[in-house]
Design a protein around this motif. Structure first.
Motif, PDB file in Angstrom:
ATOM      1  N   ILE A 224      33.709  35.354  55.337  1.00 51.91           N
ATOM      2  CA  ILE A 224      33.487  36.339  56.401  1.00 51.91           C
ATOM      3  C   ILE A 224      33.306  37.732  55.828  1.00 51.91           C
ATOM      4  CG2 ILE A 224      34.529  37.393  58.445  1.00 51.91           C
ATOM      5  CD1 ILE A 224      36.011  34.779  58.922  1.00 51.91           C
ATOM      6  N   ASN A 225      34.182  38.084  54.853  1.00 53.52           N
ATOM      7  CA  ASN A 225      34.176  39.446  54.347  1.00 53.52           C
ATOM      8  C   ASN A 225      34.849  39.474  52.978  1.00 53.52           C
ATOM      9  OD1 ASN A 225      33.894  42.179  54.175  1.00 53.52           O
ATOM     10  ND2 ASN A 225      35.484  42.679  55.691  1.00 53.52           N
ATOM     11  N   GLU A 226      34.603  40.554  52.222  1.00 53.60           N
ATOM     12  CA  GLU A 226      35.278  40.751  50.950  1.00 53.60           C
ATOM     13  C   GLU A 226      36.724  41.159  51.244  1.00 53.60           C
ATOM     14  OE1 GLU A 226      34.056  40.653  47.485  1.00 53.60           O
ATOM     15  OE2 GLU A 226      32.790  39.275  48.618  1.00 53.60           O
ATOM     16  N   CYS A 227      37.610  40.209  51.210  1.00 51.63           N
ATOM     17  CA  CYS A 227      39.014  40.434  51.602  1.00 51.63           C
ATOM     18  C   CYS A 227      39.875  40.489  50.345  1.00 51.63           C
ATOM     19  CB  CYS A 227      39.478  39.311  52.528  1.00 51.63           C
ATOM     20  SG  CYS A 227      41.165  39.510  53.118  1.00 51.63           S
ATOM     21  N   ALA A 228      40.560  41.611  50.139  1.00 48.61           N
ATOM     22  CA  ALA A 228      41.360  41.791  48.931  1.00 48.61           C
ATOM     23  C   ALA A 228      42.521  40.803  48.872  1.00 48.61           C
ATOM     24  CB  ALA A 228      41.888  43.227  48.865  1.00 48.61           C
ATOM     25  N   THR A 229      43.183  40.565  50.006  1.00 47.32           N
ATOM     26  CA  THR A 229      44.340  39.658  50.000  1.00 47.32           C
ATOM     27  C   THR A 229      43.913  38.216  49.742  1.00 47.32           C
ATOM     28  OG1 THR A 229      44.194  39.541  52.424  1.00 47.32           O
ATOM     29  CG2 THR A 229      45.741  41.132  51.484  1.00 47.32           C
ATOM     30  N   ALA A 230      42.688  37.858  50.124  1.00 42.73           N
ATOM     31  CA  ALA A 230      42.193  36.505  49.834  1.00 42.73           C
ATOM     32  C   ALA A 230      42.008  36.329  48.331  1.00 42.73           C
ATOM     33  CB  ALA A 230      40.878  36.261  50.569  1.00 42.73           C
ATOM     34  N   TYR A 231      41.467  37.355  47.667  1.00 36.96           N
ATOM     35  CA  TYR A 231      41.339  37.286  46.211  1.00 36.96           C
ATOM     36  C   TYR A 231      42.714  37.209  45.538  1.00 36.96           C
ATOM     37  CZ  TYR A 231      36.317  38.301  46.254  1.00 36.96           C
ATOM     38  OH  TYR A 231      34.941  38.232  46.425  1.00 36.96           O
ATOM     39  N   ILE A 232      43.689  37.925  46.104  1.00 36.24           N
ATOM     40  CA  ILE A 232      45.044  37.882  45.541  1.00 36.24           C
ATOM     41  C   ILE A 232      45.600  36.465  45.596  1.00 36.24           C
ATOM     42  CG2 ILE A 232      47.433  38.611  45.939  1.00 36.24           C
ATOM     43  CD1 ILE A 232      46.388  41.323  46.789  1.00 36.24           C
ATOM     44  N   LEU A 233      45.431  35.816  46.748  1.00 35.65           N
ATOM     45  CA  LEU A 233      45.972  34.461  46.885  1.00 35.65           C
ATOM     46  C   LEU A 233      45.307  33.499  45.910  1.00 35.65           C
ATOM     47  CD1 LEU A 233      46.965  32.767  50.180  1.00 35.65           C
ATOM     48  CD2 LEU A 233      45.727  31.453  48.474  1.00 35.65           C
ATOM     49  N   LEU A 234      43.989  33.617  45.765  1.00 33.23           N
ATOM     50  CA  LEU A 234      43.286  32.724  44.842  1.00 33.23           C
ATOM     51  C   LEU A 234      43.682  33.006  43.395  1.00 33.23           C
ATOM     52  CD1 LEU A 234      39.701  32.723  46.422  1.00 33.23           C
ATOM     53  CD2 LEU A 234      41.488  30.986  46.643  1.00 33.23           C
ATOM     54  N   ALA A 235      43.869  34.276  43.054  1.00 33.78           N
ATOM     55  CA  ALA A 235      44.283  34.616  41.690  1.00 33.78           C
ATOM     56  C   ALA A 235      45.680  34.101  41.388  1.00 33.78           C
ATOM     57  CB  ALA A 235      44.225  36.130  41.496  1.00 33.78           C
ATOM     58  N   GLU A 236      46.547  34.136  42.370  1.00 30.15           N
ATOM     59  CA  GLU A 236      47.925  33.701  42.155  1.00 30.15           C
ATOM     60  C   GLU A 236      48.045  32.179  42.112  1.00 30.15           C
ATOM     61  OE1 GLU A 236      50.583  35.309  41.445  1.00 30.15           O
ATOM     62  OE2 GLU A 236      50.129  37.405  41.893  1.00 30.15           O
ATOM     63  N   GLU A 237      47.310  31.471  42.972  1.00 24.40           N
ATOM     64  CA  GLU A 237      47.588  30.052  43.171  1.00 24.40           C
ATOM     65  C   GLU A 237      46.472  29.112  42.718  1.00 24.40           C
ATOM     66  OE1 GLU A 237      49.295  28.953  46.877  1.00 24.40           O
ATOM     67  OE2 GLU A 237      50.306  30.876  47.176  1.00 24.40           O
ATOM     68  N   GLU A 238      45.209  29.546  42.765  1.00 21.08           N
ATOM     69  CA  GLU A 238      44.128  28.632  42.404  1.00 21.08           C
ATOM     70  C   GLU A 238      43.724  28.768  40.939  1.00 21.08           C
ATOM     71  OE1 GLU A 238      40.065  27.064  44.501  1.00 21.08           O
ATOM     72  OE2 GLU A 238      40.195  29.225  44.102  1.00 21.08           O
ATOM     73  N   ALA A 239      43.758  29.972  40.387  1.00 18.57           N
ATOM     74  CA  ALA A 239      43.345  30.184  39.001  1.00 18.57           C
ATOM     75  C   ALA A 239      44.284  29.427  38.065  1.00 18.57           C
ATOM     76  CB  ALA A 239      43.357  31.671  38.676  1.00 18.57           C
ATOM     77  N   THR A 240      43.696  28.681  37.127  1.00 19.71           N
ATOM     78  CA  THR A 240      44.500  27.859  36.207  1.00 19.71           C
ATOM     79  C   THR A 240      44.730  28.541  34.862  1.00 19.71           C
ATOM     80  OG1 THR A 240      42.480  26.738  35.479  1.00 19.71           O
ATOM     81  CG2 THR A 240      43.740  25.709  37.272  1.00 19.71           C
ATOM     82  N   THR A 241      44.111  29.680  34.625  1.00 16.92           N
ATOM     83  CA  THR A 241      44.328  30.441  33.392  1.00 16.92           C
ATOM     84  C   THR A 241      44.509  31.915  33.749  1.00 16.92           C
ATOM     85  OG1 THR A 241      41.966  30.868  33.004  1.00 16.92           O
ATOM     86  CG2 THR A 241      42.907  28.842  32.050  1.00 16.92           C
ATOM     87  N   ILE A 242      45.083  32.665  32.828  1.00 16.00           N
ATOM     88  CA  ILE A 242      45.279  34.095  33.060  1.00 16.00           C
ATOM     89  C   ILE A 242      43.932  34.817  33.112  1.00 16.00           C
ATOM     90  CG2 ILE A 242      46.351  36.193  32.152  1.00 16.00           C
ATOM     91  CD1 ILE A 242      48.349  34.191  33.197  1.00 16.00           C
ATOM     92  N   ALA A 243      42.966  34.373  32.307  1.00 12.32           N
ATOM     93  CA  ALA A 243      41.647  35.004  32.318  1.00 12.32           C
ATOM     94  C   ALA A 243      40.978  34.850  33.689  1.00 12.32           C
ATOM     95  CB  ALA A 243      40.765  34.392  31.228  1.00 12.32           C
ATOM     96  N   GLU A 244      41.091  33.655  34.299  1.00  7.97           N
ATOM     97  CA  GLU A 244      40.530  33.455  35.636  1.00  7.97           C
ATOM     98  C   GLU A 244      41.242  34.331  36.653  1.00  7.97           C
ATOM     99  OE1 GLU A 244      40.518  29.388  36.780  1.00  7.97           O
ATOM    100  OE2 GLU A 244      39.582  28.697  34.933  1.00  7.97           O
ATOM    101  N   ALA A 245      42.571  34.412  36.526  1.00  8.22           N
ATOM    102  CA  ALA A 245      43.333  35.247  37.454  1.00  8.22           C
ATOM    103  C   ALA A 245      42.933  36.712  37.320  1.00  8.22           C
ATOM    104  CB  ALA A 245      44.831  35.079  37.188  1.00  8.22           C
ATOM    105  N   GLU A 246      42.721  37.184  36.105  1.00 10.64           N
ATOM    106  CA  GLU A 246      42.328  38.576  35.900  1.00 10.64           C
ATOM    107  C   GLU A 246      40.966  38.845  36.540  1.00 10.64           C
ATOM    108  OE1 GLU A 246      42.273  41.708  32.193  1.00 10.64           O
ATOM    109  OE2 GLU A 246      41.376  39.727  31.887  1.00 10.64           O
ATOM    110  N   LYS A 247      40.036  37.910  36.425  1.00  9.26           N
ATOM    111  CA  LYS A 247      38.706  38.089  37.010  1.00  9.26           C
ATOM    112  C   LYS A 247      38.802  38.212  38.533  1.00  9.26           C
ATOM    113  CE  LYS A 247      35.611  35.706  35.022  1.00  9.26           C
ATOM    114  NZ  LYS A 247      34.751  34.574  34.570  1.00  9.26           N
ATOM    115  N   LEU A 248      39.645  37.387  39.139  1.00  9.54           N
ATOM    116  CA  LEU A 248      39.816  37.453  40.593  1.00  9.54           C
ATOM    117  C   LEU A 248      40.532  38.728  41.012  1.00  9.54           C
ATOM    118  CD1 LEU A 248      40.753  33.727  41.257  1.00  9.54           C
ATOM    119  CD2 LEU A 248      38.704  34.903  42.097  1.00  9.54           C
TER     120      LEU A 248
END
Length: 516
Positions: free
Chosen positions: A166-190
């Protein structure tokens, strides 16, 4: 009646007594094992708990504390409020990433490092920091408001992807970085994508914050989101080895938002500076935050002790110190260690590797075992890097307990150690971890009683098995004594009469005065 009982007992064989004592020993042993297991798991006696909770009300017992006068209860209210504040659960400033670290631990070991209570507290934090009352006006934020309340991780991740459509949502990126990213590099990108979206929202709400309470609440939410993103980006840089960059990001963040001390960013900064071995900068940070008016933490107290130990630890020798006494610098280092140990007595066992470490939880209890794990997990390497620091800690930390009054009705340098830490730590830490308890609890009476009963009956069973005839005679004699009617009517006159009859003692001659 007693004659019938005596005849029945005379017909019993020694095998009966062996079976009786053996069965009694077995039952009391099982009770002892269960009591010990219950005490180790819950910190109290099962029999005592049942007696106090269920049997006392049925018997009409009244709690003595409730029958005291109102003055004493009012006088204790301040200490009770202080105990509750001491046992407040705090967000761990050095908490790990769920997807990149906690979940990887679960994949490798099959164990869950986080408890339901800990994750539920995190969900409450996310709803407090990342949502506001006006979220229902924006579709993406409305979806994320529901996502933070969702218990299923996959459902939360799916909701975050739906919000991003729907929109560029900052909290959605936070959730994906915290829970979906499997490496620190992926989390940093999100998190970098979250920073781009969150910075725009923060600037827009900053211009409208004075237009009403609704805009003010939205600006407060956007501020929390932006601070969280920048702090996690600094932690990503620290994890990836870019420590100087992480230090700069933390300093800029503390300068930009000086009032948001609830995130405890200075503890992240202390850990990064210790990694750089910038001890002068560490001392400068401590000078600002190790103040009597500010709340303490294990990071502050033990870092201060480490800096003072660093000045003397490389040349410290307990044998030499016992001969010549402690120098002023050594005395300052020992006092700093005693201060740190009094604040959190669980830390030294982890630093000295007397207890195994686990992944730190997302929330900690100050002065508790959870805080000790969180501190030692990141700072053990810094203590090892300072030559002789762990040796000085090993030689001096136990001396702290000789300075603290016992029982712990008052502290020495801090408030009395709270009694609620064990219960909270058991909720925060996983079940496979043995929670460190201070002060050590004495064994309940019923464990000691069942242990004595088990030992006594086991000894009787062994003696009966080895000497059946002798123990049978002894058992019959004891039963006769307790069951006979003569024993119930025991008195001094009957004793002397029986002794006279058995020994055939003639009656004493009466005096002439009584004969007349």
């Amino acid at each position: 009646m007693f004659g019938t009982v005596s005849m029945f007992l005379n017909t019993l064989t020694p095998k009966f007594y062996v079976a009786l004592t053996g069965t009694s020993s077995l039952i009391s042993g099982l009770i002892l094992i269960f009591e010990w297991w219950y005490f180790r798991k819950y910190g109290t006696s099962f029999i005592e708990q049942v007696s106090v909770s269920h049997l006392r009300p049925l018997l009409g017992g009244v709690d003595n504390n409730s029958s005291n006068n109102s003055n004493s209860s009012n006088g204790d209210s301040d200490s009770n409020r202080q105990s509750v504040s001491e046992c407040k659960v705090w967000r761990n400033p050095l908490n790990l990433f769920r997807g990149a670290e906690y979940n990887r631990y679960t994949w490798v070991t099959g164990r869950e490092p986080l408890t339901y209570y800990d994750m539920n507290l995190s969900a409450q934090d996310h709803q407090t920091f990342f949502t506001c009352d006006s979220d229902h006006l924006r579709p993406a934020d409305a979806i994320m408001q529901k996502a933070w309340r969702e218990r299923n991780p996959q459902a939360r991740i799916s909701a975050a992807h739906e919000a991003l459509e729907i929109n560029e949502c900052a909290t959605a990126y936070i959730l994906l970085a915290e829970e979906e990213a499997t490496t620190i590099a992926e989390a940093e990108k999100l998190f970098k994508q979250a920073l781009k979206a969150g910075d725009g929202c923060y600037r827009r709400s900053q211009q409208l914050q004075h237009h009403g309470s609704q805009y003010e609440a939205q600006h407060r939410r956007d501020t929390n989101v932006l601070v969280y993103i920048k702090r996690r980006l600094a932690m990503c840089a620290r994890r990836l080895g870019r420590t100087r960059e992480a230090v700069k990001m933390m300093r800029d963040l503390m300068k930009e938002f000086p009032l948001l001390s609830m995130f405890n960013i200075h503890e992240n900064l202390l850990e990064a500076l210790l990694e750089l071995q910038a001890y002068a900068d560490v001392q400068a940070v401590l000078a600002k935050y190790d103040d009597i008016s500010l709340p303490k933490s294990a990071t502050i107290c033990y870092t201060a002790a480490l800096l003072k130990a660093r000045a003397v630890s490389d040349k410290f020798s307990p044998e030499a110190a016992s001969r010549r006494g402690l120098s002023t610098a050594e005395m300052n280092a020992v006092e700093a260690i005693h201060r740190a140990v009094e604040f959190n007595p669980h830390v030294p066992k982890y630093l000295l590797e007397m207890k195994s470490l686990i992944l730190p939880p997302e929330h900690i209890l100050k002065r508790g075992d959870s805080e000790a794990i969180a501190y030692a997990f990141f700072h053990l390497a810094h203590w090892k890097r300072v030559e002789g620091a762990l040796n000085l800690l090993h030689c001096t930390w136990e001396g702290t307990f000789r300075m603290i009054p016992y029982p712990l009705e008052k502290g020495h340098l801090f408030y009395p150690y709270p009694i609620c830490t064990e219960t909270a730590d058991r909720e925060l830490l996983p079940s496979f971890h043995e929670v460190s308890v201070y002060p050590k609890k004495e064994l309940p009476f019923f464990i000691l009683f069942t242990a004595g009963l088990c030992s006594f009956t086991a000894m009787l069973a062994l003696l009966t098995h080895q000497f059946p005839e002798l123990m049978g005679v002894f058992a019959k004699a004891m039963i006769d004594i307790f069951c006979s009617a003569e024993f119930r009517d025991w008195n001094c006159k009957s004793i002397f009469m029986r002794v006279e009859d058995e020994l055939e003692i003639p009656p004493a001659p009466q005096s002439q005065h009584f004969q007349n």
